[in-house]
Design a protein around this motif. Structure first.
Motif, PDB file in Angstrom:
ATOM      1  N   LYS A 146     -45.047  -1.088 -10.142  1.00  0.00           N
ATOM      2  CA  LYS A 146     -44.101  -1.217  -9.032  1.00  0.00           C
ATOM      3  C   LYS A 146     -44.850  -1.231  -7.701  1.00  0.00           C
ATOM      4  N   HIS A 147     -45.916  -0.435  -7.626  1.00  0.00           N
ATOM      5  CA  HIS A 147     -46.728  -0.406  -6.405  1.00  0.00           C
ATOM      6  C   HIS A 147     -47.303  -1.789  -6.117  1.00  0.00           C
ATOM      7  N   THR A 148     -47.821  -2.457  -7.151  1.00  0.00           N
ATOM      8  CA  THR A 148     -48.380  -3.797  -6.982  1.00  0.00           C
ATOM      9  C   THR A 148     -47.292  -4.787  -6.597  1.00  0.00           C
ATOM     10  N   ARG A 149     -46.137  -4.707  -7.260  1.00  0.00           N
ATOM     11  CA  ARG A 149     -45.030  -5.621  -6.939  1.00  0.00           C
ATOM     12  C   ARG A 149     -44.589  -5.470  -5.489  1.00  0.00           C
ATOM     13  N   ASP A 150     -44.435  -4.229  -5.044  1.00  0.00           N
ATOM     14  CA  ASP A 150     -44.000  -3.991  -3.663  1.00  0.00           C
ATOM     15  C   ASP A 150     -45.026  -4.512  -2.668  1.00  0.00           C
ATOM     16  N   ASN A 151     -46.295  -4.260  -2.957  1.00  0.00           N
ATOM     17  CA  ASN A 151     -47.361  -4.695  -2.059  1.00  0.00           C
ATOM     18  C   ASN A 151     -47.439  -6.223  -2.013  1.00  0.00           C
ATOM     19  N   TYR A 152     -47.412  -6.870  -3.179  1.00  0.00           N
ATOM     20  CA  TYR A 152     -47.503  -8.328  -3.242  1.00  0.00           C
ATOM     21  C   TYR A 152     -46.285  -8.988  -2.589  1.00  0.00           C
ATOM     22  N   ALA A 153     -45.100  -8.387  -2.777  1.00  0.00           N
ATOM     23  CA  ALA A 153     -43.895  -8.942  -2.153  1.00  0.00           C
ATOM     24  C   ALA A 153     -44.022  -8.900  -0.632  1.00  0.00           C
ATOM     25  N   ARG A 154     -44.562  -7.810  -0.125  1.00  0.00           N
ATOM     26  CA  ARG A 154     -44.751  -7.659   1.321  1.00  0.00           C
ATOM     27  C   ARG A 154     -45.742  -8.704   1.844  1.00  0.00           C
ATOM     28  N   GLN A 155     -46.832  -8.902   1.117  1.00  0.00           N
ATOM     29  CA  GLN A 155     -47.830  -9.881   1.548  1.00  0.00           C
ATOM     30  C   GLN A 155     -47.264 -11.301   1.516  1.00  0.00           C
ATOM     31  N   ALA A 156     -46.485 -11.614   0.484  1.00  0.00           N
ATOM     32  CA  ALA A 156     -45.900 -12.957   0.367  1.00  0.00           C
ATOM     33  C   ALA A 156     -44.904 -13.212   1.489  1.00  0.00           C
ATOM     34  N   ARG A 157     -44.070 -12.222   1.812  1.00  0.00           N
ATOM     35  CA  ARG A 157     -43.094 -12.382   2.899  1.00  0.00           C
ATOM     36  C   ARG A 157     -43.788 -12.669   4.222  1.00  0.00           C
ATOM     37  N   ARG A 158     -44.850 -11.923   4.499  1.00  0.00           N
ATOM     38  CA  ARG A 158     -45.562 -12.112   5.763  1.00  0.00           C
ATOM     39  C   ARG A 158     -46.175 -13.507   5.852  1.00  0.00           C
ATOM     40  N   TYR A 159     -46.755 -13.966   4.748  1.00  0.00           N
ATOM     41  CA  TYR A 159     -47.403 -15.278   4.770  1.00  0.00           C
ATOM     42  C   TYR A 159     -46.370 -16.401   4.908  1.00  0.00           C
ATOM     43  N   ILE A 160     -45.296 -16.327   4.139  1.00  0.00           N
ATOM     44  CA  ILE A 160     -44.269 -17.369   4.176  1.00  0.00           C
ATOM     45  C   ILE A 160     -43.609 -17.437   5.555  1.00  0.00           C
ATOM     46  N   ALA A 161     -43.394 -16.262   6.168  1.00  0.00           N
ATOM     47  CA  ALA A 161     -42.809 -16.236   7.516  1.00  0.00           C
ATOM     48  C   ALA A 161     -43.774 -16.854   8.528  1.00  0.00           C
TER      49      ALA A 161
END
Length: 292
Positions: free
Chosen positions: A36-51
């Motif tokens: 879950k830690h990896t999922r949360d971290n990766y989701a945050r990184q993906a959101r920042r990049y896509i934005a």
């Protein structure tokens, strides 16, 4: 004469379809990760990049990735390495399944990061003091097991009494760990006694370390318990539950435990991961052979 009402659906704009596809890609990619830690971290990184890029992922080129990472130059190498790893993982996955025409992450290299593992390994005396000064038997048993069994925080919190069994004057614990893998860890006589002392008449399916509401402790609650114990023992405010796992690995190796045994106990997928502890705390050095 009646006139039938005909509804003609307008085709969805390509940009909208592409955005939906990008969202599906990210969801599928995140779902592949057990932690879950990896999922949360990766989701945050993906959101920042896509934005940041504000364009469909299929249209992106390597220059877009490099441009984004350049905005992180003021961040620490660890932060930049984290972001790079997440994006490389996303682009590789998208390309492997045929969604992305190019793997634009191939040209990107993560910055070198200093290995700080040695800074997160407390001495055996500190680990013993941290546990000994815990006032309540439940919390003392909690930290004793985290250290004595080398368990991850999530593994400790999820335990039920049916996962523990007496064995040859001591006991063992069956752990459902990272990656959906099950392992059995033999416990020392002392660790087993500390655990057995807090069971009382608890039923087999009862959680070993319950919160005030009676459900399993969360990782956040465990984190607070460890922080309070570290403060009580006069240790660094950086101490976390994972430090006890680091301490288990390092101290058992110092005491002569075979590296493959430590690997199996901690549930490391590779002995190379366990080997980090021998590099962080070597038993000898050529510097000791000099006369200065």
């Amino acid at each position: 004469m009646s006139t039938a009402l005909t509804i003609v659906e307008s085709p969805m704009p390509p940009a909208v379809r592409q955005q939906d596809g990008d969202a599906d890609l990210v969801r599928t990619w995140l779902g592949r990760h057990e932690s879950k830690h990896t999922r949360d971290n990766y989701a945050r990184q993906a959101r920042r990049y896509i934005a940041y890029v504000d364009r469909p992922l299929r249209e992106l080129r390597a220059s877009d990735v490099l441009s984004y990472l350049a905005t992180l130059l003021a961040q620490t190498p660890a932060t930049r390495a984290n972001a790079t790893a997440a994006l490389k993982s996303l682009f590789s996955f998208g390309h492997d399944i045929g969604y992305l025409p190019l793997n634009v992450g191939k040209v990107v290299k993560a910055p070198a990061v200093k290995n700080t593992l040695a800074e997160r390994i407390m001495s055996e005396a500190d680990a013993t003091r941290l546990i000994a000064l815990v006032p309540g038997p439940r919390n003392r048993a909690l930290l004793t097991l985290a250290y004595g069994g080398g368990l991850r925080a999530s593994e400790v919190c999820a335990l039920r009494w049916l996962d523990l069994a007496a064995r040859e004057g001591a006991g063992q614990v069956t752990v459902f760990g990272k990656g959906g893998k099950t392992r059995v860890v033999l416990l020392s006589v002392n660790t087993w006694k500390v655990l057995a002392a807090i069971r009382g008449d608890a039923l087999p399916d009862t959680v070993v370390f319950a919160s005030r509401k009676g459900d399993a402790l969360s990782r956040v609650q465990l984190h607070r318990i460890v922080k309070a114990a570290a403060a009580r023992a006069g240790l660094s405010a950086d101490v976390s539950a994972h430090w006890l796992r680091h301490a288990h690995a390092s101290h058992s190796l110092d005491r002569g435990a075979p590296i493959h045994l430590v690997q199996a106990t901690l549930g490391h997928a590779s002995v190379a991961t366990t080997g980090r502890y021998t590099h962080a705390r070597p038993s000898d050095s050529s510097a000791r052979y000099l006369g200065v």
